[in-house]
Structure formats: C-alpha cells, structure tokens
Enzyme design. Structure first.
Site, PDB file in Angstrom:
ATOM      1  N   GLY A  97      56.162  29.145  -5.457  1.00 14.09           N
ATOM      2  CA  GLY A  97      55.625  30.178  -6.329  1.00 14.09           C
ATOM      3  C   GLY A  97      55.177  31.402  -5.563  1.00 14.09           C
ATOM      4  O   GLY A  97      55.492  31.563  -4.379  1.00 14.09           O
ATOM      5  N   LYS A 116      49.123  24.397  -3.965  1.00 13.58           N
ATOM      6  CA  LYS A 116      49.868  25.581  -3.522  1.00 13.58           C
ATOM      7  C   LYS A 116      49.461  25.868  -2.088  1.00 13.58           C
ATOM      8  O   LYS A 116      48.273  25.971  -1.783  1.00 13.58           O
ATOM      9  CB  LYS A 116      49.556  26.786  -4.415  1.00 13.58           C
ATOM     10  CG  LYS A 116      49.941  26.618  -5.868  1.00 13.58           C
ATOM     11  CD  LYS A 116      49.584  27.878  -6.654  1.00 13.58           C
ATOM     12  CE  LYS A 116      50.047  27.778  -8.097  1.00 13.58           C
ATOM     13  NZ  LYS A 116      49.264  26.822  -8.882  1.00 13.58           N
ATOM     14  N   ASP A 217      50.492  38.561 -14.490  1.00 12.79           N
ATOM     15  CA  ASP A 217      51.804  38.049 -14.069  1.00 12.79           C
ATOM     16  C   ASP A 217      52.276  36.986 -15.054  1.00 12.79           C
ATOM     17  O   ASP A 217      52.870  35.985 -14.669  1.00 12.79           O
ATOM     18  CB  ASP A 217      51.725  37.481 -12.650  1.00 12.79           C
ATOM     19  CG  ASP A 217      53.109  37.187 -12.072  1.00 12.79           C
ATOM     20  OD1 ASP A 217      54.044  37.983 -12.321  1.00 12.79           O
ATOM     21  OD2 ASP A 217      53.261  36.158 -11.394  1.00 12.79           O
TER      22      ASP A 217
END
Length: 396
Positions: A97, A116, A217
């Site tokens: 990502g 992440k 986003d």
C-alpha cells in the site's frame, strides 16, 4: 446535678462523633466521585478496565517508558511482530500500500492483525505523529463498524510499522475488477448497495468527528470487506501522517490522472474538504455500478470516460451503457437510475453542488431498502457468506 451534667457531656460527645462520621462520609463520596470522573473521561469508571486497555509497553527512541494515556495507540515490540509474521515471510505478505508492504500477523494473544511496514530512519516525529496527531483525530480510539481500527505502531531497526485490524476478504476493487474477480460471476446490485452504504456510513462518521477527519485518499482499494462482506473504510488519516513524517516529501504523490482526486484540488490547487472525499466516493460508486476501473474505462468508441458520462447523465440516457453486464436483471430500472443520479451528484465538478456524506448515506439506505423489497424472492432468506463468496451468483 451530676447526672444532668453527665447526660449533657454524653450528648455532646455523641453529637461530635456523629458530625465526624458525616464529614468522613462526605469526604469519601467526593473522593470516589473524583476518581470515577477521571476514569470516565477515558470511557470507563473501573480503573482496572483502564489498565487492561493499554496492553504492551510504550517506548520512546531511548528506551521503555510507560504510556501515561490509556487512549494512545499501543506500542508493539519488533520481536513480537517478527514472530507474528514469521519474520515477515512472503507467505504472510498480503499486499503493498501507500505506507509500504502489508502483512497478515497472528499475535501471541490469538488476535489476527494487519501490519504495514516501511523502511525509514528512526524519527521521534513518527512516534509523536502516531501518538499525538492520530489521537487528535481520534483515529487510534475510533471503534466503528465501518472503519478499520488502528491498533498500534512500532519503530525499531530502521523500520516503521502501523498495526491495524485485519479484514479477511480484501478490498472491494479486488472483487469487482481485480484478482479476486471470478470469471462469469457477479455481485448482485443489492449487495453492491449494501457495500456502498457501509462505506458511506464509515466516511460520514469520520466527517462527523470534532474536528472532522478527512480521508484524502478514498478509493475502491481502500474499502475492505470482512467475511460477511461488511464494508470498512481503510487508511483514514494515513495521507496526513505521511505528509508530516516525510521530510523529503510525501511517500506518494498526487498524479495528474488520478481519477479519484477532486478536480478542484487537482486542477486548481484547491484545499481538501469533506466535499473532496464526496467526489472520491462518487468515483467509488461509479466503479461499483460499472464493474470497471474508472481510470481505464471508456464509454463506447468515444474518448469519453465513465466519470464524464455520469457527469453528463440525464434521465433519458441508456443506463445499459455503463451498468456492469454481470448484474443481469438483478435490479430495477428505477433503482439503478436513482443510484446513477446520486453518483452524478457526488462527482459534480463543483464542490458546492455535491451533497454531504450524511445525505449520501440516507439516499443509499432508501435506494437499498426499495431494491431489497422489490428484488428479494419470497422465502429467499439471508445467505451465509463465506470467503469466496456466496454473494457471487452465476449468470444465467
């Protein structure tokens, strides 16, 4: 005489004792109320529950420091994360990502999370932004059915990590036009409406925070679905975080052809607002109904994009041009037209003419309820959804 004096003295002593008991009782009640009040600010009147929420050890760059605020995001030790991801094995890698690689991890308490990870120099700014800025926007304390929860973070050995709730069924994009799309199968319109409603509810919740949290986003890839295909908004606030912690500039840049980006921001350098997120949500609706990636889709043989087509949409237009053919006859013409009209409102080039997310939620709920009543077969019942999923129905 002496007996009277003794009675008086005894009565006075009793009164003083009673007064003392009353004073002590009042003091105890005040102290207890203050204690409860302090804990209630963090959502609980039980100090033991508050202590239990802050599992793990809070670290600074110089060593271990207990967290003074139970609402701060949890700090995860790199050793524990490495063990949970099998030393960041490729088997546990589930995607890449904006922040970096994403791994599925099983913590030692049995909880499955998504991690992440990116490589970056140690930075006190990263810890400050996650602990403070994320807290200012309530991100680490948001627990909403339609928002992916931020659980914690880690910064060690030149790596920065964010630990989030794991959503097992992946992104909506993978199911409508990505790797999880099954050839010759479809996701019925009423199911797509449910996904749209869930995502809208999550985004509206973020906008309702004080101060409002702008996603900045929002896109189909950032809407995840769980094992029951309940939609959850992911990566809220991530763009703000990256913009602040990257001294050399954001890790990802806006591109001119970003179809999800508000044209007032993209073309005229305007500021992000709630209406910018609404525009992005409109493009998400467009991909849901068309089953295609908006940035790569075109209408017929012309150069007109699907976004331009929807912006120019009129009631008399042929909706079959844009509607995903895999939907077959699983929708009413009226419901589909209302859905496309709502999409057109969201992607209006003028932000002033776009609706607020609360309105979008109410409209999607209304359209969905109508579709459910008109297209659900008597005795059909609610199917049990499994990974894969039974929401997909073969074309006849």
């Amino acid at each position: 005489m002496s007996s009277s004096l003794a009675a008086i003295i005894g009565g006075a002593a009793g009164a003083i004792t009673l007064l003392g008991i009353i004073v002590l009782s009042i003091w105890f009640c005040l102290f207890r109320n203050r204690s409860i009040s302090r804990n209630s600010e963090n959502g609980s009147s039980d100090p033991s529950l508050q202590a239990g929420r802050n599992v793990g050890t809070e670290l600074s760059l110089r060593g271990g420091v207990p967290s003074p605020n139970p609402l701060e995001a949890r700090y995860f030790m790199l050793e524990d994360i490495s063990l949970a991801t099998k030393n960041f094995s490729d088997i546990n890698l589930i995607g890449v990502g904006k922040f970096g690689e994403v791994y599925k991890a099983l913590l030692n308490d049995g909880v499955i999370v998504a991690i992440k990870k990116r490589f970056a120099a140690p930075s006190q700014e990263f810890i400050k932004e996650v602990k403070i800025s994320y807290q200012v926007f309530y991100l680490s304390s948001i627990r909403h059915r339609h928002v992916v929860s931020l659980l914690g973070y880690c910064q060690e050995n030149g790596q920065q990590m964010l630990v989030s709730e794991y959503i097992p069924n992946g992104s909506v994009s993978s199911h409508i036009y990505g790797a999880s799309q099954l050839s010759g199968e479809k996701l019925e319109f009423k199911n797509r409406l449910s996904i749209a409603l869930g995502a809208a509810t999550g985004l509206a919740h973020l906008h309702a925070l004080n101060p409002p949290l702008l996603h900045k986003d929002f896109r189909t890839a950032n809407v995840l679905v769980d094992e029951n295909f309940i939609a959850k908004v992911a990566d809220a606030g991530l763009k703000n975080l990256l913009a602040r912690i990257d001294t050399a500039g954001p890790s990802f840049q806006m591109v001119d052809d970003d179809i999800f980006l508000d044209p007032e921001v993209r073309d005229f350098g305007g500021r992000f607002s709630e209406k910018s997120d609404v525009y992005s949500f409109g493009v998400f609706l467009l991909e849901l109904v068309s089953g295609r990636e908006a940035s790569r889709s075109q209408i017929s043989e012309s150069d007109q994009s699907v976004v331009e087509w929807v912006q120019n949409y009129r009631d008399t237009s042929d909706i079959s041009v844009i509607v995903d053919r895999r939907l077959g006859t699983s929708f009413t013409t009226e419901g589909m037209k209302e859905f496309i009209q709502l999409t057109a409102q969201c992607v209006n080039p003028s932000s002033e003419r776009r609706p607020a997310m609360n309105y979008v939620v109410s409209e999607l709920d209304r359209i969905r309820e109508k579709e459910m009543s008109l297209t659900t077969v008597m005795g059909e019942g609610t199917p049990t959804v499994t990974l894969g999923s039974h929401l997909f129905t073969a074309l006849r």
